[in-house]
Structures are given as C-alpha cells and as structure tokens.
Scaffold this active site. Structure first.
Site, PDB file in Angstrom:
ATOM      1  N   ASN A 179       4.585  -7.765   6.525  1.00 14.95           N
ATOM      2  CA  ASN A 179       5.489  -7.009   7.586  1.00 14.95           C
ATOM      3  C   ASN A 179       4.564  -6.049   8.171  1.00 14.95           C
ATOM      4  OD1 ASN A 179       5.240  -5.540   5.130  1.00 14.95           O
ATOM      5  ND2 ASN A 179       7.177  -4.219   5.863  1.00 14.95           N
ATOM      6  N   GLU A 180       3.157  -6.219   8.326  1.00  9.93           N
ATOM      7  CA  GLU A 180       2.125  -5.196   8.662  1.00  9.93           C
ATOM      8  C   GLU A 180       2.413  -4.818  10.252  1.00  9.93           C
ATOM      9  OE1 GLU A 180       1.393  -7.467   6.436  1.00  9.93           O
ATOM     10  OE2 GLU A 180       0.093  -6.358   4.836  1.00  9.93           O
TER      11      GLU A 180
ATOM     12  N   LEU B  85       0.918  -1.133  -0.030  1.00  7.64           N
ATOM     13  CA  LEU B  85       0.087   0.060  -0.138  1.00  7.64           C
ATOM     14  C   LEU B  85       0.856   1.271   0.073  1.00  7.64           C
ATOM     15  CD1 LEU B  85      -2.840  -0.812   2.592  1.00  7.64           C
ATOM     16  CD2 LEU B  85      -2.804  -0.813  -0.118  1.00  7.64           C
TER      17      LEU B  85
ATOM     18  N   GLY C  59       1.497  -5.419   0.772  1.00  7.82           N
ATOM     19  CA  GLY C  59       0.442  -5.593  -0.343  1.00  7.82           C
ATOM     20  C   GLY C  59       1.076  -6.273  -1.682  1.00  7.82           C
TER      21      GLY C  59
END
Ligand SMILES: CCCCC/C=C/C(=O)SCCNC(=O)CCNC(=O)[C@H](O)C(C)(C)COP(=O)(O)OP(=O)(O)OC[C@H]1O[C@@H](n2cnc3c(N)ncnc32)[C@H](O)[C@@H]1OP(=O)(O)O
Length: 281
Positions: A153-154, A86, A131
């Site tokens: 890796n959010e 994102l 993403g």
C-alpha cells in the site's frame, strides 16, 4: 556435563541452537528432527519494522544460513498482525542517519531472505501491509489465515515500492495484476489474495498453517540441497544482483525522499487518518 540419555543430548543441542540465534524481538526454535527453524517476530504490538527489529531479523537470517538450516517458517507472535511494515513513527520527522541505516538494513533483510539457500515459508497469521507483505513475498510460499489483509500500500502513504519489491510482486502475481495492485496501493483480503496468487494457501488456524508450511518444506526432503539452492539462485539471482549494484544509490535517494517536506506532510496525514496512536503536536 554428562548426557545420560539421547533425549538430554537433543534437548541441550536444541538449547544451544536457540541460544545462538535468539534475540528479544525474534524468537527462533529449531525442530531437531526435521531441521526446520521457526522464526517468530515478537516486537509489540504490531511487529512494525524499526532499525532494531530489522537488525535482529538480518542477524537471524545470517545465523540460519551459517547453521545450514533445512527450512524456515517465518511467523508472528501476535494473533492479529504479521507485520505492520516499516515503523511509520520512525519515518516521521526522522533522523537522517537512522533512516539511512534502516533502509540499508531493510535491503540486507530482503537480500538474505529472498536469496536464502534454504526453503522458506511465511505463515501470515495476521495483517501484512507494505513491509509485512515484503517479508512474506521474499519467502517461497505463503500460507495465510482468514480475515486479514495483505498488499503493498506504499502508494497510499505517498511513495513507490522499490524496484526489487515491484519485481517480487510481478513475479508472484504477474505484471498486469501487479500494476493494478501497486498503483492503487491495494490491500487484499485473504480470499482475494489467494485468488490472485499473492498467497498460496489459506488456513483456519495457526496450527493448520504450520502443518501446511511443513508439508511444503518436506517436498524438498529428497532433493539434494545444493541442487535446490543453485536452482533458486538461478531464478532469483538477477533481481538480487540488480539491488546489490544499486544499493548505496537507492539508500541515498530514499533518505532524500523521506526527509522531504512533501512526503513528511503526506505521511503525517496518513498517520492521523489511519493509526490509533496519533502524532503528538
Ligand atoms: C518494505 C519494502 C519497502 C517499501 C517501503 C515500505 C513501506 C512500509 O512498510 S510503510 C508502513 C505501511 N504500514 C501500514 O500502512 C500499516 C498501518 N497500520 C495499519 O493499517 C493497522 O495498524 C494494522 C492493519 C496493521 C493493524 O490494525 P489494528 O489491529 O486495528 O491495530 P491498530 O491500527 O489499532 O494499531 C495498533 C497499534 O500499532 C500502531 N501501528 C500500526 N501500524 C504501525 C506502523 N506501521 N508503524 C508504527 N506503529 C504502527 C498503531 O498506532 C497502534 O498503536 P497504539 O495506539 O499505541 O496501540
């Protein structure tokens, strides 16, 4: 217009099909012989997923479905980044309406790619965090070039991947590896990703990766397409239905979460620490 040769005709029909699906951010070519489409993401410089790119990917997938695509290879025009996930600059101090549209379009992209009737391969020819990994995971097969990273890796950025993406990771690498990877927000090097099954094959060049992707797609040449797609729908349908039921609620909670000051602070820190292009104060 008169077509003097079969070659002329093939060229023209190829042109029509390209014309109907191409946009400035996603280039689509169709191999008339195999029927395989190659969709190349080309938003400079890192294919970060903003609303415009997500909308174009969604439109492309819709057109491919409509045109009875025989197989899709998803790749990047960059030789360094498949997709950086994102667009973090659009998530920072955002316009709530735009974020709402962005998340809803992201859901659409996942539903269309994960649930496509045709077979799909990601040629991961560059880094694929968050993403970027989501796009690759939605495909049925992943061929990755060496010396890049991939993963969800959010957690490092300050949020959790949505349930549908967690399920995608779990289905691909198993529950235990998924728990380790997601809670730590691990980004895997190509060889590590191959070892845990996050990618299926490694290639040394994009050409080799495309060959491997075509070989995978060709496996289905003798399988009746409707039998293949029904089987895929049976395997993936429950995950898709779970999101469809919860789509609006997920958008609402995501918008609340992203616009909250605590998340904005942690995102600001992540950008300052990790991205070359810093925030303007
Ligand atoms: C998707 C399912 C839903 C789950 C929620 C999803 C969340 C996300 O996707 S959050 C996004 C997470 N993305 C990242 O953590 C990636 C951050 N970027 C990087 O780690 C690196 O940039 C890289 C590994 C992708 C590439 O490294 P490198 O080749 O060294 O390039 P630079 O770091 O110099 O970056 C070049 C250029 O691109 C800008 N940029 C990088 N990532 C993003 C991004 N995600 N959004 C917007 N812009 C990004 C970076 O700032 C540089 O800009 P310039 O300075 O103008 O060149």
């Amino acid at each position: 217009m008169a077509f003097r040769t079969a070659r002329n005709l093939a060229y023209f029909s190829n042109y029509i099909r390209n014309y109907s699906t191409n946009g400035p951010l996603v280039n689509v070519t169709v191999n008339e012989k195999s029927g395989f489409a190659t969709a190349t993401l080309q938003r400079p410089s890192v294919n970060s997923l903003n609303l415009e790119l997500l909308t174009e990917i969604s439109h492309t997938l819709q057109q491919l479905e409509k045109n009875k695509c025989r197989g899709l290879i998803l790749t990047s025009a960059s030789n360094k980044v498949f997709s950086a996930g994102l667009d973090l600059f659009e998530l920072h101090k955002p316009n709530a309406d735009k974020i709402k549209q962005m998340w809803s379009t992201l859901q659409e992209v996942w539903i269309k790619l994960y649930g496509s009737s045709y077979p799909t391969v990601a040629v991961v020819n560059g880094h694929a965090p968050a993403g970027g990994c989501m796009l690759a995971l939605s495909c049925e097969y992943r061929v990755m070039l060496n010396n890049f990273i991939i993963g969800l890796n959010e957690a490092q950025i300050g949020f959790s991947a949505p349930m549908w993406l967690i399920d995608g990771m779990r289905n691909t690498i198993g529950s235990r590896q998924a728990e380790f990877a997601l809670t730590a927000g691990t980004l895997f090097k190509t060889e590590e990703a191959l070892k845990i099954g996050l990618v299926d094959e490694v290639a040394q060049s994009k050409e080799e990766a495309i060959e491997k992707a075509e070989k995978f797609l060709n496996k289905f040449a003798k399988i009746p397409p409707h039998a293949r797609s029904m089987t895929k729908a049976a395997l993936r349908g429950a995950n898709i239905q779970a999101l469809v039921r919860n789509k609006d609620e997920e958008v609402r909670s995501y918008v609340d979460f992203v616009t909250d000051s605590q998340f904005q602070d942690s995102l600001g820190e992540f950008i300052e620490l990790n991205l070359k292009q810093k925030l303007s104060k």
